[in-house]
Design a protein around this motif. Structure first.
Motif: not given
Lengths: 371, 314
Positions: B1, B3, B32, B50-51, B74, B76-77, B79
């Motif tokens: 998950m 990247k 994405d 993209c999400l 944020i 993918n976690r 900042s």
């Protein structure tokens, strides 16, 4: 993503979040008790009656697991555990809601931090009235951490406070399981709020770490029986953080070491996108209970509408990791009368029936009847 | 998950919000949409793949001409801070970087009580981090400390020996080690019992530690009744002197030992080895030399010091 192997029975668990609006009788009694007009024994009789009545009505919705409707959580889901504590003052931090109203938290004035009211003590009082399994909702340690004021308390550091908090919460969770709770739900509504306060995500990550410190003390089996509830807040049909994007919250949320997540979705502006995010970040051992009831909308969903929402969720989330829930409790604060009890029960019934309907549809797609 | 992390992402869009040029970091930021990234693709199409929150790639401000202030979101976690500029011919320059900078308050909550709430939350966050650091430190200490005596364990000694070996080698400084063994300790245990043996070990450990005064000096429990001292920047003469001091300090404790052939009290034997001018990378030669000298001390009747330069390096 209806990806169960053909022939396997489908089980979609469905659970309420917890709170049911108080009756006018109970609210009146609470006001009288707060004003010193009735004593604790009389107030307790009102609570008992309210719990009995609520459980009866929840059983009538067809729910397979119920709560006590949080009738004993005095003034709110967030503050019940410390109300009456001698080392608290009423002038704590304010939580602002989208319609401009605020809710004020209590302020810790001295150490040590201890629960004044334990859900583990109130659960058995409810269990005596039902044969159904029960879920107990409790407030998260991160929400309770906001009771510590901005100015440090002399002789009681934040670190010492957090240690006490974690000890108390561990006791609370173990107590709930010992009292017979099948599941314990941690209300983590401040997770989304944390991102609003601090868009960098560091506060959210600290909140998650704080909760994980409690969860780390439990066994794997206990953690699997723990659920985390996230929502944008629901009070007087307003929210405190609905504008925070799930893309920023959910990847971190699933780092909580718990088995179940109760995620508000029915009122999301773009539920399909939210479901995609859940599907991407949900871990294989976790189950997402997707909100299919909009608790802030007075219109009662039909079972067909609920079913459609579930079918949409099932396109993205594996069935063995899917469940359904309400977006939030119906009345987290004791004086919230924006939703009637009748509406709350009707919505719950619609969720239960809509979920059963979805199971039928998914089973027929999958070539089996549900088991 | 997870990247691959990027530190900076740069992209240029034309006045119609179409991609003109981009860095590898931009491809990672909008991973994405990696399959559709090409010149002429619209920002809206990239975002749609993209999400991510909408503000991550919202160039609608460009038509008004005034870029928004730097903001964070944020991904993918992580900042991400985003800065945007308007260039000639309506070109938009978008620069994003991973950041841990002080966050800005959400614009819709700019009031006093929200500021208080944020302040309290940030302080709790800082307290959580502080506790984590303390716990990490405690675990580290536990891993490197001998449970019985409370002094360093062999693992810590080995780690520090390697570090000091390299440091002293680089700085052309001498490095000494003292190997210590309690004389006839098995007989002490057999005669007085293991609980008394443990007490004896603790007293000796604390006495050895109390007699090493420089911050870089270390005493560790090496094995059952074996201790070792590491003395950086110490030549043979000073190391042998320190060893004699330690021997005298233990003797001064006057712990009765009815089964010792060396004395009627507990004594120690010591081997001192010094690498005067370190060569090579194998620090274990110093250990072997000190160990051999310890045997020499025992052979000489125990309760004494034997010392020599370590000459077998490289």
């Amino acid at each position: 993503m209806t990806n169960l192997p053909t022939g396997l029975p489908i089980d979609l668990p469905t659970e309420a979040i917890g709170s049911i609006p108080r009756s006018e009788t109970l609210m009146q009694a609470q006001r009288q008790y707060d004003a010193g007009q009735i004593d604790a024994a009389a107030m307790n009789a009102f609570y008992d009656e309210a719990v009995q009545q609520t459980i009866r009505e929840l059983e009538n919705t067809g729910s397979r697991i119920i709560t006590d409707g949080e009738q004993r959580k005095t003034h709110s889901f967030a503050t019940y555990s410390v109300e009456g504590g001698k080392n608290f003052a009423p002038d704590g931090l304010e939580i602002p809601f989208s319609d401009g109203h605020v809710r004020r938290l209590p302020r810790l004035t001295a150490g040590p931090f201890r629960y004044a009211l334990s859900a583990a003590e109130t659960l058995p009082m409810a269990k005596q009235y039902t044969q159904l399994p029960m879920k107990q909702a409790i407030i998260s340690v991160s929400a309770l951490s906001l009771f510590y004021p901005s100015e440090a308390i002399a002789g009681y550091s934040r670190e010492a406070f957090l240690d006490d908090l974690i000890d108390e919460q561990e006791k609370e969770i173990r107590g709930c399981f010992a009292a017979g709770a099948q599941k314990v739900q941690i209300d983590f509504t401040e997770g989304r709020l944390a991102l609003k306060l601090d868009p960098s995500g560091s506060v959210l990550n600290s909140f998650i770490e704080l909760n994980n410190r409690v969860l780390a003390r439990l066994t794997d089996a206990e953690r699997q029986s723990i659920g985390i509830h996230t929502c944008p807040g629901a009070d007087h049909d307003a929210t405190h953080s609905a504008d925070v994007d799930y893309a920023e919250l959910l990847p971190s949320l699933f780092e909580l070491n718990a088995g179940s997540f109760y995620i508000a979705m029915a009122a999301e502006a773009d539920p399909e996108r939210g479901l995609k995010i859940v599907a991407r970040y949900l871990k294989p051992w976790q189950r997402a209970f997707i909100g299919v009831i909009d608790v802030n909308n007075p219109d009662i969903e039909t079972p067909e509408e609920v079913c459609a929402r579930i079918m949409q969720a099932a396109r993205y989330i594996p069935l063995e990791q899917l469940g359904t829930t309400d977006d939030c409790g119906f009345s987290p604060f004791c004086d919230d009368i924006s939703t009637s009890r009748a509406t709350a029960f009707a919505k719950i019934k619609a969720r239960v029936e809509g979920t059963a309907m979805a199971v039928e549809q998914l089973a027929s797609q999958n070539g089996v009847l549900h088991g | 998950m997870d990247k691959a992390p990027f530190t900076q992402s740069v992209a240029i869009f034309d006045a119609s919000e179409r991609l003109v040029d981009w860095s590898a970091g931009f491809g990672e930021e909008f991973a994405d949409a990696a399959s559709i990234l090409s010149q002429g693709i619209s920002a809206r199409d990239i975002y749609a793949m993209c999400l991510l929150p909408e503000r991550a790639l919202d160039l609608s401000w460009a038509s008004g001409g005034t870029p928004p202030p730097v903001f964070e979101y944020i991904n993918n976690r992580r900042s991400i801070a985003v800065e945007q500029h308007l260039g000639a011919n309506g070109y938009v320059f978008r620069i994003a970087q991973s950041t841990q900078a002080t966050p800005q308050l959400h614009p819709s909550m700019l009031d006093e009580s929200a500021e208080l709430l944020r302040s309290a939350a940030l302080q709790i966050s800082a307290a959580v981090l502080k506790r984590r650091e303390q716990e990490t430190h405690r675990l580290h200490e536990l891993a490197l400390t001998d449970g019985l005596t409370g002094i360093a364990n062999r693992r810590y000694f080995d780690e520090l020996l390697d570090i000091e070996w390299q440091r002293c080698k680089k700085s052309r400084l001498p490095l000494s080690t003292i190997f210590i063994d309690i004389d006839f300790f098995k007989r002490y245990n057999d005669f007085y019992g293991h609980l008394s043996g443990d007490v004896c070990l603790k007293i000796i450990a604390s006495t050895l530690r109390a007699n090493l005064h420089r911050p870089r000096d270390l005493v560790a429990r090496y094995g059952g009744e074996e201790f070792t001292c590491l003395l950086p920047e110490t030549d043979l003469r000073d190391a042998a002197h320190k060893a004699a001091e330690l021997e005298k300090a233990i003797r001064a404790l006057a712990i009765p030992h009815g089964k010792s052939e060396a004395a009627s009290i507990v004594t120690i034997s010591l081997g001192v080895s010094t690498a005067q001018c370190i060569m090579g990378d194998d620090s274990s030669v110093l250990i072997r030399a000190a160990d051999q000298l310890l045997y020499d001390a025992k052979a000489a009747g125990r309760g004494c010091v034997r010392s020599a330069l370590c000459t077998s390096m490289g």
